[in-house]
Design a protein around this motif. Structure first.
Motif, PDB file in Angstrom:
ATOM      1  N   PHE A 165      19.105  69.390 -34.387  1.00 27.27           N
ATOM      2  CA  PHE A 165      18.948  70.357 -33.307  1.00 27.27           C
ATOM      3  C   PHE A 165      18.137  69.777 -32.155  1.00 27.27           C
ATOM      4  CE2 PHE A 165      16.260  73.589 -31.287  1.00 27.27           C
ATOM      5  CZ  PHE A 165      17.238  74.381 -30.713  1.00 27.27           C
ATOM      6  N   LEU A 166      17.093  69.039 -32.463  1.00 26.79           N
ATOM      7  CA  LEU A 166      16.214  68.505 -31.422  1.00 26.79           C
ATOM      8  C   LEU A 166      16.779  67.276 -30.734  1.00 26.79           C
ATOM      9  CD1 LEU A 166      12.745  68.780 -33.237  1.00 26.79           C
ATOM     10  CD2 LEU A 166      13.630  70.280 -31.435  1.00 26.79           C
ATOM     11  N   ASP A 167      17.776  66.660 -31.307  1.00 22.66           N
ATOM     12  CA  ASP A 167      18.356  65.429 -30.766  1.00 22.66           C
ATOM     13  C   ASP A 167      18.758  65.634 -29.302  1.00 22.66           C
ATOM     14  OD1 ASP A 167      19.814  63.173 -30.127  1.00 22.66           O
ATOM     15  OD2 ASP A 167      21.012  63.191 -31.957  1.00 22.66           O
ATOM     16  N   PRO A 168      18.211  64.843 -28.378  1.00 21.48           N
ATOM     17  CA  PRO A 168      18.559  64.994 -26.954  1.00 21.48           C
ATOM     18  C   PRO A 168      20.046  64.814 -26.675  1.00 21.48           C
ATOM     19  CG  PRO A 168      16.631  63.600 -27.212  1.00 21.48           C
ATOM     20  CD  PRO A 168      17.193  63.798 -28.586  1.00 21.48           C
ATOM     21  N   ASP A 169      20.760  64.105 -27.557  1.00 21.54           N
ATOM     22  CA  ASP A 169      22.199  63.891 -27.358  1.00 21.54           C
ATOM     23  C   ASP A 169      23.035  65.070 -27.845  1.00 21.54           C
ATOM     24  OD1 ASP A 169      21.792  61.370 -26.247  1.00 21.54           O
ATOM     25  OD2 ASP A 169      21.777  60.414 -28.225  1.00 21.54           O
ATOM     26  N   ASN A 170      22.403  66.031 -28.488  1.00 21.10           N
ATOM     27  CA  ASN A 170      23.084  67.237 -28.942  1.00 21.10           C
ATOM     28  C   ASN A 170      23.095  68.233 -27.789  1.00 21.10           C
ATOM     29  OD1 ASN A 170      23.974  69.578 -30.151  1.00 21.10           O
ATOM     30  ND2 ASN A 170      22.439  69.601 -31.777  1.00 21.10           N
ATOM     31  N   ASP A 171      24.279  68.512 -27.230  1.00 21.08           N
ATOM     32  CA  ASP A 171      24.328  69.358 -26.033  1.00 21.08           C
ATOM     33  C   ASP A 171      24.241  70.846 -26.352  1.00 21.08           C
ATOM     34  OD1 ASP A 171      26.825  70.012 -27.019  1.00 21.08           O
ATOM     35  OD2 ASP A 171      27.941  69.097 -25.376  1.00 21.08           O
ATOM     36  N   GLN A 205      16.931  67.214 -41.817  1.00 25.22           N
ATOM     37  CA  GLN A 205      18.143  66.813 -41.108  1.00 25.22           C
ATOM     38  C   GLN A 205      18.557  67.857 -40.084  1.00 25.22           C
ATOM     39  OE1 GLN A 205      20.889  66.124 -44.336  1.00 25.22           O
ATOM     40  NE2 GLN A 205      20.195  64.012 -44.665  1.00 25.22           N
ATOM     41  N   ASP A 206      18.448  69.125 -40.459  1.00 26.79           N
ATOM     42  CA  ASP A 206      18.868  70.203 -39.565  1.00 26.79           C
ATOM     43  C   ASP A 206      17.973  70.279 -38.328  1.00 26.79           C
ATOM     44  OD1 ASP A 206      21.006  70.959 -41.174  1.00 26.79           O
ATOM     45  OD2 ASP A 206      19.842  72.439 -42.288  1.00 26.79           O
TER      46      ASP A 206
END
Length: 281
Positions: free
Chosen positions: A263-269, A258-259
């Protein structure tokens, strides 16, 4: 989650890899210390790639090891440059990179020297240098391998790596047999890699890493001091840190998955202060 091993191959510049998943984004894993610089196969491949199965829906994952036939005195930087050529030739644009253990050391050189090739960087179970005990153990492993004592070398490495875990003796025995089963005829690639990592100390260059970075590890990792893990995150300008208090080397599991995905999620700025420590740190 069903695991799909798509292929095994060698890049145009000679980097061996396994490929997993069918996701639209690309993630390249810089593999940790292995006895044989060839793509794992059979049960070894399934177990190793199983650690990254959580990525396969969003990513096509390339588990890359080092070239075979490494020259004497080949450095961690040289290995990073090999990965850079692979990524330049094989992919269109920057990729996400996860460097685990020895691969994490290589990833530091890669991210500093080839900033245009990395979108986000995960340094997994690795820091700017090994601790003294780990250096001693790895050099002993290299000496045993050079003598053809592969089973003994595997046991020394696994006993050290798995020491913090419950039932470590039984797990180490099984892991040692599997590790020794991958031993090559020629130990030189392993010896060269161990000697290169023995010299690795990236402390004064961490500030050159510009990619958003996650340093994620077990606080009880026998290869790195907890302070060196924290210092690695503090030294990288745009880094987050997650340390699992009760985990040892190369943690896996639901929370880890999950962590990393978050972190890699493109929507996470990733608008966090340098060296930020999420709650599990």
């Amino acid at each position: 989650m069903a695991q799909t091993l798509i292929s095994t191959g060698i890049s145009r510049n000679g980097v061996p890899y396994n490929r997993l998943g069918r996701g639209p984004r690309t993630l390249v894993v810089f593999q940790g210390l292995v006895f044989n610089n060839e793509p794992p196969s059979g049960l070894s491949a399934r177990m190793m790639l199983g650690n990254y199965a959580f990525l396969q829906e969003e990513y096509t994952v390339y588990l890359a090891t080092r070239k075979t036939g490494l020259p004497e005195s080949y450095s961690i930087k040289d290995m990073a440059d090999d990965y850079a050529v692979m990524i330049q030739e094989e992919f269109d644009g920057p990729v996400d990179v996860l460097g685990i253990s020895t691969g994490g050391a290589i990833a530091q050189h890669f991210a500093a020297g080839h900033a245009d090739l990395v979108r986000r960087l995960v340094i997994n179970a690795s820091a700017y240098t090994l601790n003294d005990a780990a250096k001693e153990v790895q050099m002993r492993v290299g000496r045993l391998a050079a003598q053809g004592k592969w089973r003994e070398a595997a046991k020394v490495l696994m006993d050290f790596a798995l020491a913090p875990l419950r039932f470590s003796g039984v797990i180490s025995m099984i892991a040692s047999l599997m590790f020794a089963a991958t031993a090559p005829d020629d130990p030189s690639d392993l010896v060269v890699t161990i000697e290169a990592e023995d010299k690795h100390n990236f402390r004064d260059r961490l500030g050159e890493i510009k990619a958003p970075t996650l340093v994620i590890a077990g606080a009880r990792d026998p290869f790195y001091t907890e302070e060196s893990l924290r210092e690695t995150a503090r030294g990288i300008p745009n880094a987050q840190r997650i340390l699992y208090p009760e985990k040892g080397h190369a943690p896996t599991g639901k929370q880890f998955s999950q962590d990393v995905l978050a972190f890699l999620d493109p929507d996470n700025d990733l608008t966090v202060p340098s060296g930020a420590a999420p709650t599990r740190s």
